[in-house]
Design a protein around this motif. Structure first.
Motif, mmCIF file in Angstrom:
data_model
loop_
_atom_site.group_PDB
_atom_site.id
_atom_site.type_symbol
_atom_site.label_atom_id
_atom_site.label_comp_id
_atom_site.label_asym_id
_atom_site.label_seq_id
_atom_site.Cartn_x
_atom_site.Cartn_y
_atom_site.Cartn_z
ATOM 1 N N PHE A 101 -25.300 12.890 18.894
ATOM 2 C CA PHE A 101 -24.982 14.302 19.062
ATOM 3 C C PHE A 101 -23.513 14.692 18.829
ATOM 4 C CE2 PHE A 101 -28.648 13.638 22.018
ATOM 5 C CZ PHE A 101 -29.554 14.454 21.356
ATOM 6 N N ALA A 102 -22.608 13.746 18.808
ATOM 7 C CA ALA A 102 -21.182 14.109 18.824
ATOM 8 C C ALA A 102 -20.483 13.946 17.479
ATOM 9 C CB ALA A 102 -20.450 13.287 19.883
ATOM 10 N N ALA A 103 -21.239 13.798 16.398
ATOM 11 C CA ALA A 103 -20.623 13.580 15.084
ATOM 12 C C ALA A 103 -19.627 14.668 14.680
ATOM 13 C CB ALA A 103 -21.708 13.433 14.018
ATOM 14 N N PRO A 104 -19.856 15.960 14.995
ATOM 15 C CA PRO A 104 -18.886 16.978 14.564
ATOM 16 C C PRO A 104 -17.472 16.770 15.113
ATOM 17 C CG PRO A 104 -20.965 18.014 15.113
ATOM 18 C CD PRO A 104 -21.064 16.584 15.556
ATOM 19 N N PHE A 105 -17.350 16.179 16.295
ATOM 20 C CA PHE A 105 -16.020 15.914 16.839
ATOM 21 C C PHE A 105 -15.233 14.938 15.959
ATOM 22 C CE2 PHE A 105 -18.141 17.178 20.871
ATOM 23 C CZ PHE A 105 -17.238 18.126 21.305
ATOM 24 N N LEU A 106 -15.955 14.098 15.230
ATOM 25 C CA LEU A 106 -15.334 13.013 14.465
ATOM 26 C C LEU A 106 -15.418 13.230 12.967
ATOM 27 C CD1 LEU A 106 -16.961 10.150 16.567
ATOM 28 C CD2 LEU A 106 -14.699 11.148 16.899
ATOM 29 N N HIS A 107 -15.896 14.369 12.568
ATOM 30 C CA HIS A 107 -16.138 14.649 11.146
ATOM 31 C C HIS A 107 -14.859 14.504 10.317
ATOM 32 C CE1 HIS A 107 -17.881 16.344 7.593
ATOM 33 N NE2 HIS A 107 -17.112 17.415 7.620
ATOM 34 N N GLY A 108 -14.949 13.719 9.253
ATOM 35 C CA GLY A 108 -13.837 13.581 8.324
ATOM 36 C C GLY A 108 -12.770 12.598 8.744
ATOM 37 N N LEU A 109 -12.921 11.948 9.891
ATOM 38 C CA LEU A 109 -11.918 10.990 10.355
ATOM 39 C C LEU A 109 -12.234 9.588 9.837
ATOM 40 C CD1 LEU A 109 -11.537 12.094 14.095
ATOM 41 C CD2 LEU A 109 -10.248 12.886 12.089
ATOM 42 N N ASP A 110 -11.201 8.773 9.668
ATOM 43 C CA ASP A 110 -11.393 7.392 9.249
ATOM 44 C C ASP A 110 -12.180 6.630 10.305
ATOM 45 O OD1 ASP A 110 -9.974 7.830 6.931
ATOM 46 O OD2 ASP A 110 -8.065 7.161 7.787
ATOM 47 N N GLU A 111 -12.868 5.586 9.852
ATOM 48 C CA GLU A 111 -13.753 4.844 10.738
ATOM 49 C C GLU A 111 -13.012 4.240 11.930
ATOM 50 O OE1 GLU A 111 -17.088 3.525 12.424
ATOM 51 O OE2 GLU A 111 -16.965 4.836 10.669
ATOM 52 N N TYR A 112 -11.832 3.679 11.688
ATOM 53 C CA TYR A 112 -11.086 3.061 12.789
ATOM 54 C C TYR A 112 -10.698 4.108 13.836
ATOM 55 C CZ TYR A 112 -6.525 4.976 11.472
ATOM 56 O OH TYR A 112 -5.471 5.822 11.223
ATOM 57 N N LEU A 113 -10.391 5.326 13.379
ATOM 58 C CA LEU A 113 -10.014 6.388 14.295
ATOM 59 C C LEU A 113 -11.227 6.892 15.067
ATOM 60 C CD1 LEU A 113 -7.594 8.023 15.220
ATOM 61 C CD2 LEU A 113 -7.996 9.619 13.340
ATOM 62 N N ARG A 114 -12.356 6.998 14.390
ATOM 63 C CA ARG A 114 -13.607 7.395 15.060
ATOM 64 C C ARG A 114 -13.924 6.426 16.202
ATOM 65 N NH1 ARG A 114 -17.315 10.443 11.815
ATOM 66 N NH2 ARG A 114 -19.002 9.187 12.649
ATOM 67 N N GLU A 115 -13.829 5.142 15.891
ATOM 68 C CA GLU A 115 -14.156 4.123 16.893
ATOM 69 C C GLU A 115 -13.204 4.187 18.083
ATOM 70 O OE1 GLU A 115 -14.730 -0.752 17.219
ATOM 71 O OE2 GLU A 115 -14.429 0.218 15.261
ATOM 72 N N ALA A 116 -11.923 4.379 17.806
ATOM 73 C CA ALA A 116 -10.938 4.440 18.890
ATOM 74 C C ALA A 116 -11.176 5.654 19.782
ATOM 75 C CB ALA A 116 -9.529 4.477 18.302
#
Length: 326
Positions: free
Chosen positions: A278-293
């Motif tokens: 459900f929370a993908a929009p918060f992380l949209h367009g960010l690099d994978e390492y940043l999403r994970e952090a």
């Protein structure tokens, strides 16, 4: 003329007085090698037009199209970055349709009725309405969800509720756990009202004021810690009873019942599964390492309040349940 950054080329002392988001942008090499301010672009919020003069480059007023958008009149219809997968949804969030049976009882579908199910998903709850003898059309913006609903033998269509093609065709409209994703709620309600027959009923349940408040706060805090504003990434509309009543009445509905229902909900695959779903929009367009952090930080913030001593996670749900007549 091309935009350029009004702060570009300023001294280090001047740049230190800028807001952080502008400072990060303008600490880049500026203008880019081989270019002039007139053909360079900056991603910060202080964007201006540049004109060549005998003494250099002059700055004009902020262009109207770069000013901050009004959140209601110019908001996108749906949150960018949210994609639905029927199999993942069934694995991580099958509780959504299971908990929707109470609002389906409020609808009380009758044999022979024509019902529109808005945000039907994979059709799990839509089947309940069909079994009651109603003729049901399910709509969803996700092709994968619609395909899953069709696999159940349902009449499901890829369609956006913001602008439905129906004119006074349905005896009732039903929606469970979907309307909070539709950000222009005025357009949605006008579209639903138009689709109903006179005296038709609208019954829905979705996220209301205070829904997943702890989760939202944790995600926004994790973003902010990295200098990323979460305001434009916030994907949901969670109204109060008063707000939604006003919106319903504005398009011609008469509210029969409306209430906020706190409903702490056990998450079968934990908070990680919920955020992935459900929370993908918060992380949209960010690099994978940043999403994970960011996700790891959010989980750490949420654990003290939403995870029990056995490792079980609960989401702080608050649902708005409404019945209104056309």
């Amino acid at each position: 003329m091309a935009p350029w950054c009004a702060w570009a080329g300023r001294s280090a002392s001047k740049r230190r007085s800028m807001p952080p988001s502008m400072r990060r942008c303008c600490l880049r090499s500026w203008p880019p090698e081989g270019s002039s301010p007139s053909d360079a672009e900056c991603s910060c919020h202080s964007i201006r037009s540049a004109m060549p003069t005998t003494s250099g480059w002059s700055k004009l007023e902020v262009r109207p199209e770069t000013r901050e958008r009004h959140p209601m009149t110019e908001a996108p219809h749906n949150a960018p970055g949210q994609h639905w997968n029927a199999a993942d949804y069934r694995h991580n969030a099958d509780f959504v349709s299971a908990l929707g049976h109470e609002v389906a009882k409020l609808l009380a579908p009758r044999p022979g009725e024509r019902i529109l199910d808005v945000g039907c998903g994979d059709g799990s709850l839509t089947e309940t309405l069909v079994k009651a003898g109603a003729t049901v059309v399910g709509i969803d913006t996700s092709p994968d969800m619609v395909a899953a609903a069709k696999a159940r033998g349902l009449d499901a269509r890829v369609m956006d509720a913001h602008n439905l093609p129906f004119e006074h065709e349905f005896d009732a409209i039903f929606s469970n756990a979907a309307l909070h994703w539709m950000l222009n709620h005025e357009a949605v309600l006008a579209s639903l009202h138009r689709a109903l027959k006179p005296n038709g009923r609208f019954v829905a349940e979705f996220g209301g004021h205070g829904n997943v408040a702890a989760i939202c706060t944790a995600m926004l805090a994790a973003l902010q810690a990295r200098g990323i504003s979460g305001r434009a990434r916030f994907p949901w509309f969670f109204p109060t009873v008063e707000e939604y009543t006003e919106s319903l009445e504005a398009v011609g509905f008469t509210v029969e019942s409306i209430e906020l229902i706190p409903r702490p909900t056990r998450l079968p695959t934990g908070m990680t599964g919920w955020l992935e779903t459900f929370a993908a929009p918060f992380l949209h367009g960010l690099d994978e390492y940043l999403r994970e952090a960011i996700l790891n930080d959010a989980l750490a913030l949420l654990a003290p309040s939403l995870r029990d001593s056995h490792g079980n996670w609960t989401a702080d749900y608050v649902r708005l349940r409404v019945k209104a007549l056309c």
